[in-house]
Design an enzyme around this catalytic site. Structure first.
Site, mmCIF file in Angstrom:
data_model
loop_
_atom_site.group_PDB
_atom_site.id
_atom_site.type_symbol
_atom_site.label_atom_id
_atom_site.label_comp_id
_atom_site.label_asym_id
_atom_site.label_seq_id
_atom_site.Cartn_x
_atom_site.Cartn_y
_atom_site.Cartn_z
ATOM 1 N N GLY A 20 0.833 -1.194 0.000
ATOM 2 C CA GLY A 20 0.000 0.000 0.000
ATOM 3 C C GLY A 20 0.865 1.240 0.000
ATOM 4 N N ARG A 21 0.250 2.371 -0.320
ATOM 5 C CA ARG A 21 0.985 3.627 -0.321
ATOM 6 C C ARG A 21 0.016 4.790 -0.159
ATOM 7 N NH1 ARG A 21 1.545 0.929 -5.059
ATOM 8 N NH2 ARG A 21 0.364 1.687 -6.843
ATOM 9 N N ASP A 241 -9.561 -0.544 -7.054
ATOM 10 C CA ASP A 241 -8.316 -0.060 -7.649
ATOM 11 C C ASP A 241 -8.276 -0.220 -9.163
ATOM 12 O OD1 ASP A 241 -7.983 -2.834 -7.598
ATOM 13 O OD2 ASP A 241 -6.239 -2.805 -6.278
ATOM 14 N N THR A 242 -8.917 -1.251 -9.703
ATOM 15 C CA THR A 242 -8.946 -1.397 -11.162
ATOM 16 C C THR A 242 -9.752 -0.279 -11.809
ATOM 17 O OG1 THR A 242 -8.730 -3.787 -10.988
ATOM 18 C CG2 THR A 242 -9.536 -2.921 -13.079
#
Length: 502
Positions: A20-21, A241-242
């Site tokens: 993660g970020r 996220d996609t």
């Protein structure tokens, strides 16, 4: 001359299955620049015999890094995207019941078989337009409802990105793109598939309101809202996220396919409406919600997960190789010697992936890849062939052959895979941006804030903010023979999973 607008920063929290970020995205009116505040690992671990995500640890990282960012500069808004399909359960007081369970837990394989026996695969697809796959959240919920007492104290079900928005704002709602991955939501109508859940005897009172991506749900609350993020808004982006990655994809032109390449490879086409027909059902293609009313018709492919697990296994055995090392070893191997179906259930759960690949090849009569390089080459070639099969299936159901493929995410940096994809499909492959997910997340926030006009404006800015690399196809009849072999493997595996008649 009008003055140049002041730069504005939003925080894009991007959580994948492996890492993660927190990213600071700054828009100056022309370019969208990203600054990674920090990264941290992610992964599921067994707790009481069930694979679970460490949500509290992830929240700790997110909270810490958002605080760091807020003390450094003014943050206009924050939004979170994560992987799809998984959910968490809240009690009536808003507390998390337990750590969310992971889609790779073996119980979901059993639950999918149970669901097919109860209502049939056709009913599952007709109610949702969603690909029938073991990872779908509906199968975890079916197991919870029938085989555990986990739901006894549950009041609300939230998809994983929504759990973070709940912590940030108090919101108890789920976001449209995240809900559409669950296998219990009808993307075409934008409603929960309550009839299907009633037929499965799964409770529907847990299902929350669904909000559109780009919804401003209020200010940050709690310690962050009282401190470093005072005045920062929570703007729900494309929570899956996609969906975020596709928002941040500058397509090469009409007829372009996308591949969001990471732990999973999600490959498909962006459309104006869902397409759920007998043909899409037979091809096991899924309809997932997108931004601004778009729909992604796509297929989930196991993706770089197989290679990630191989790397972890080799590290456990004392051979610690970077992804660059692995690709270099694979480049020295002859192509198309061994082929597997990446979506076979053999490769779903964590474990000794090199041994599983070798066992799969032996069982199906293919040469067994013995060396590290041969195993990696097998994975890369098999992924490229699966992309070809997906492109063919999409063209068959839409009547629109693809003209190019745009690859984003971490997998876009794998030049060997990109060239193999071009060779397998016969299409030019455009790679980049790597950070398409964070760009899409931030872009939706900036549209909501009035900094960007619409999706087309965002993609124009993304294209101007980075460089793309293109791989041109090289014709070889060997890919045709290997593609036919993969089709045989896919048919056999689908029959074993109950997704195709024998």
């Amino acid at each position: 001359m009008s003055p140049r607008p002041a730069a504005r920063t939003v925080a894009a929290v991007d959580l994948g299955a492996e890492s993660g970020r927190v990213v600071a995205a700054t828009f100056d009116g022309h370019r969208l620049d990203l600054d990674v505040v920090g990264r941290f690992p992610n992964g599921a671990r067994p707790v009481d015999g069930v694979l679970r995500w460490e949500f509290e640890r992830l929240w700790g990282h997110v909270e810490e890094q958002l605080g760091t960012l807020g003390r450094d500069r003014s943050v206009a808004s924050v939004g979170v995207d994560t992987w799809g399909v998984d959910y968490g359960l809240l009690r009536a007081d808003g507390s998390l019941l337990d750590e969310p369970t992971c889609y790779r837990d073996p119980r979901q394989v059993r639950a999918m078989a149970e669901a097919i026996s109860l209502v049939g695969r056709e009913a599952l697809y007709a109610a949702t337009g969603c690909q029938t796959m073991e990872i779908n959240g509906v199968f975890a919920l079916l197991d919870d409802a029938h085989h555990t007492d986990r739901l006894a104290d549950a009041a609300t079900l939230l998809m994983v990105p929504d759990l973070f928005h709940h912590r940030l704002s108090g919101l108890r709602a789920t976001e449209h793109t995240a809900a559409s991955t669950s296998g219990m939501y009808d993307t075409a109508s934008g409603t929960w598939a309550t009839g299907l859940l009633d037929a499965l005897q799964v409770p529907t009172h847990l299902l929350p309101e669904v909000v559109a991506p780009g919804t401003d749900v209020g200010p940050v609350v709690g310690a962050l809202g009282e401190g470093p993020l005072a005045g920062t808004r929570v703007v729900v982006p494309t929570g899956h996220d996609t969906a975020a990655a596709v928002v941040g994809t500058p397509f090469g032109g009409p007829g372009g396919l996308f591949i969001s390449s990471g732990t999973w490879s999600l490959m498909g086409v962006e459309r104006d409406e869902a397409l759920a027909t007998p043909a899409t059902a037979a091809a096991n293609l899924t309809n997932e919600g997108g931004y601004a009313g778009t729909v992604r018709l796509l297929r989930n492919v196991m993706g770089l997960w197989i290679l990630q697990e191989c790397r972890r296994q080799w590290a456990r055995e004392g051979t610690d190789l970077s992804y660059t090392d692995l690709v270099e070893l694979a480049t020295a191997e002859p192509p198309l010697r061994s082929v597997v179906n990446p979506n076979a259930t053999d490769f779903l759960a964590p474990g000794d992936m090199p041994s599983r690949l070798r066992a799969y090849c032996a069982r199906h009569g293919d040469p067994v890849p013995e060396t590290v390089g041969a195993v990696v080459r097998c994975v890369i070639d098999s992924l490229a062939l699966t992309y070809r099969a997906t492109a063919e299936d999409l063209a068959a159901v839409t009547g629109e052959p693809a003209t190019s493929i745009s690859v984003t995410g971490g997998g876009s940096q794998n030049a060997l895979l990109a060239q193999a994809t071009a060779d397998a499909t016969g299409l030019p492959v455009h790679c980049g941006p790597v950070e398409a997910t964070a760009l899409g997340n931030a872009g939706v926030q900036l549209i909501a804030l009035g900094e960007l006009a619409d999706l087309a404006d965002l993609r124009r800015v993304v294209a101007a903010s980075g460089r793309l690399r293109t791989h041109q196809p090289r014709a070889s009849p060997a890919w045709d023979a290997a593609a036919a072999r993969l089709r045989q493997l896919m048919t056999a595996d689908d029959q074993a999973r109950g997704l195709r008649d024998g």
